[in-house]
Design a protein around this motif. Structure first.
Motif, short mmCIF file in Angstrom:
data_model
loop_
_atom_site.label_atom_id
_atom_site.label_comp_id
_atom_site.label_asym_id
_atom_site.label_seq_id
_atom_site.Cartn_x
_atom_site.Cartn_y
_atom_site.Cartn_z
N PHE A 182 0.86 -1.18 0.00
CA PHE A 182 0.00 0.00 0.00
C PHE A 182 0.89 1.23 0.00
O PHE A 182 1.77 1.37 0.85
CB PHE A 182 -0.90 -0.01 1.24
CG PHE A 182 -1.49 1.35 1.60
CD1 PHE A 182 -2.10 2.14 0.64
CD2 PHE A 182 -1.43 1.81 2.90
CE1 PHE A 182 -2.63 3.39 0.98
CE2 PHE A 182 -1.97 3.04 3.25
CZ PHE A 182 -2.56 3.83 2.28
N LEU A 199 -2.49 -1.50 -3.49
CA LEU A 199 -3.38 -0.36 -3.29
C LEU A 199 -2.54 0.91 -3.39
O LEU A 199 -1.60 1.10 -2.61
CB LEU A 199 -4.07 -0.43 -1.92
CG LEU A 199 -4.97 0.75 -1.56
CD1 LEU A 199 -6.10 0.92 -2.57
CD2 LEU A 199 -5.53 0.59 -0.15
N VAL A 201 -2.93 5.13 -3.47
CA VAL A 201 -3.76 6.32 -3.27
C VAL A 201 -2.93 7.52 -3.66
O VAL A 201 -1.89 7.79 -3.03
CB VAL A 201 -4.25 6.44 -1.81
CG1 VAL A 201 -5.04 7.74 -1.62
CG2 VAL A 201 -5.09 5.23 -1.42
N GLN A 218 -9.87 5.70 4.78
CA GLN A 218 -10.54 4.89 3.75
C GLN A 218 -9.63 3.78 3.25
O GLN A 218 -10.08 2.65 3.04
CB GLN A 218 -10.97 5.79 2.60
CG GLN A 218 -12.08 6.76 2.96
CD GLN A 218 -12.33 7.82 1.90
OE1 GLN A 218 -11.68 7.82 0.85
NE2 GLN A 218 -13.26 8.72 2.15
N ALA A 219 -8.35 4.09 3.07
CA ALA A 219 -7.41 3.08 2.59
C ALA A 219 -7.24 1.96 3.61
O ALA A 219 -7.21 0.77 3.25
CB ALA A 219 -6.07 3.73 2.26
N GLU A 221 -9.35 0.98 5.87
CA GLU A 221 -10.56 0.15 5.87
C GLU A 221 -10.57 -0.81 4.69
O GLU A 221 -10.97 -1.97 4.82
CB GLU A 221 -11.80 1.05 5.85
CG GLU A 221 -12.09 1.73 7.17
CD GLU A 221 -12.22 0.75 8.32
OE1 GLU A 221 -12.90 -0.29 8.15
OE2 GLU A 221 -11.62 1.00 9.39
N GLU A 222 -10.11 -0.33 3.53
CA GLU A 222 -10.06 -1.22 2.37
C GLU A 222 -9.04 -2.34 2.58
O GLU A 222 -9.29 -3.50 2.21
CB GLU A 222 -9.70 -0.42 1.11
CG GLU A 222 -9.66 -1.29 -0.14
CD GLU A 222 -9.53 -0.52 -1.43
OE1 GLU A 222 -9.22 -1.16 -2.47
OE2 GLU A 222 -9.72 0.72 -1.42
N ILE A 223 -7.92 -2.02 3.19
CA ILE A 223 -6.90 -3.05 3.46
C ILE A 223 -7.47 -4.13 4.36
O ILE A 223 -7.32 -5.34 4.09
CB ILE A 223 -5.65 -2.41 4.09
CG1 ILE A 223 -4.90 -1.57 3.05
CG2 ILE A 223 -4.73 -3.48 4.68
CD1 ILE A 223 -3.84 -0.68 3.65
N TRP A 224 -8.14 -3.73 5.45
CA TRP A 224 -8.69 -4.74 6.37
C TRP A 224 -9.79 -5.55 5.68
O TRP A 224 -9.88 -6.77 5.88
CB TRP A 224 -9.21 -4.09 7.63
CG TRP A 224 -8.27 -3.13 8.29
CD1 TRP A 224 -8.56 -1.90 8.80
CD2 TRP A 224 -6.85 -3.31 8.51
NE1 TRP A 224 -7.43 -1.30 9.31
CE2 TRP A 224 -6.37 -2.14 9.16
CE3 TRP A 224 -5.94 -4.34 8.23
CZ2 TRP A 224 -5.04 -1.98 9.52
CZ3 TRP A 224 -4.61 -4.18 8.58
CH2 TRP A 224 -4.17 -3.02 9.21
N ALA A 225 -10.60 -4.89 4.86
CA ALA A 225 -11.67 -5.61 4.16
C ALA A 225 -11.10 -6.62 3.18
O ALA A 225 -11.60 -7.75 3.08
CB ALA A 225 -12.57 -4.62 3.43
N ARG A 226 -10.07 -6.25 2.47
CA ARG A 226 -9.48 -7.19 1.50
C ARG A 226 -8.87 -8.38 2.21
O ARG A 226 -8.98 -9.52 1.75
CB ARG A 226 -8.41 -6.47 0.66
CG ARG A 226 -8.96 -5.51 -0.37
CD ARG A 226 -7.96 -5.38 -1.50
NE ARG A 226 -8.01 -4.09 -2.15
CZ ARG A 226 -7.17 -3.70 -3.10
NH1 ARG A 226 -6.17 -4.49 -3.47
NH2 ARG A 226 -7.28 -2.52 -3.66
#
Length: 315
Positions: A182, A199, A201, A218-219, A221-226
């Motif tokens: 990231f 990822l 940004v 936001q980034a 949150e996306e990392i944890w979701a992925r």
């Protein structure tokens, strides 16, 4: 908290060179004046075999034996010297030592490092070897050798908040689902040609605290979701806590305040601690008009890391 330094090995730069090499010594001296916060130690040197987990043998030999071409030295930005080669070995060794300490204690730091523009076969942008990539690969190798059956792969997360894209790191780990890269960086800043992280940004010139922190949240949150979707969280993180997004940086082009950068560090380290993910920090870039400002930003990062380390001890 354990922290490893490598500033005893100079770069032997010519007069007027733009790289602020003194920042590493100044940072170490600042913490020497406040004993008890860090357990500081000189970094060991990485071995050739460790470097070759990431870098090609030809490139490693060229650096260590002084056979870099003039063009290669220009791309790196440093003239070759024996001390430059020694410093590069110890800078990688500092991230290796920090990664081992983080796995044992939760949080540890390289007081330099973050040389994310180095590719497998070449250096670039003041980066000779990619310290984070080598440390990640070595920790994965050692984890595999010691792990229980069925738990043989260490997943690694690289959180790169230097103002420049971590292009070398992205290229090294492209297509490797065991390492998530990231990078949040200036869209128009170096390097002109970006690589593809897992990822990315990109931020506009002049980005200030509030939009920066929103993008970071936001980034993350996306990392944890992925990772949740993949069914496995990272077992180790590397955090490149660049000081160069600061409003006083010569090369950054962003407008973060010192308070904004401290809040950045707090959010990253808190998120990792909450999820039980050990983290090895590196200082990455910082090119302030006033070098004392850069050192103060990096000192804030290390002080926040000490707080995170103390929180780990209470887990």
């Amino acid at each position: 908290m354990q922290a490893f330094h490598s500033d005893a090995h100079s770069l032997a730069l010519p007069p007027g060179h733009s790289f602020p090499a003194s920042k590493y010594r100044l940072l170490r001296e600042l913490f020497e004046a406040e004993p008890g916060l860090l357990r500081m130690a000189p970094a060991p040197a990485a071995s050739e075999a460790e470097l070759c987990l990431v870098h090609t043998p030809e490139y490693v030999n060229a650096v260590l034996q002084g056979r870099l071409s003039a063009a290669q030295q220009r791309e790196i930005g440093f003239p070759w010297s024996p001390s430059m080669a020694a410093r590069s070995l110890h800078s990688v060794g500092a991230s290796i030592a920090a990664a081992r300490a983080a796995l044992a204690e939760g949080v540890a730091a390289n007081m330099a490092g973050g040389t994310h523009h180095a590719f497998a076969d070449r250096g670039s942008g003041y980066c000779v070897f990619n310290d984070v990539a080598v440390a990640a690969r070595l920790m994965q190798q050692q984890w595999s050798a010691q792990a229980w059956p069925g738990d043989s792969r260490l997943r690694v997360l690289v959180i790169d908040l230097d103002v420049h894209q971590g292009n070398g790191t992205a290229a090294i780990f492209e297509g490797d689902d065991s390492v998530f890269t990231f990078s949040m960086h200036g869209a128009k800043n170096f390097p002109a040609c970006k690589e593809r992280s897992d990822l990315d940004v990109e931020l506009p010139d002049g980005c200030s605290d509030e939009p920066y922190l929103q993008a970071l949240d936001q980034a993350l949150e996306e990392i944890w979701a992925r990772h949740a979707a993949a069914g496995a969280m990272p077992g180790l993180a590397f955090y490149l806590a660049g000081a160069d997004p600061h409003e006083g940086d010569r090369l950054g082009r962003l407008k973060l305040s010192s308070a904004g950068l401290l809040e950045r560090d707090r959010r990253v380290l808190s998120a990792l601690c909450e999820r039980g993910i050990p983290v090895a920090l590196s200082m990455a870039g910082g090119y302030g008009h006033d070098i004392a400002t850069t050192v103060a930003v990096q000192a804030n990062t290390l002080n926040e890391a000490v707080r995170a380390w103390a929180a780990w001890r209470l887990r």
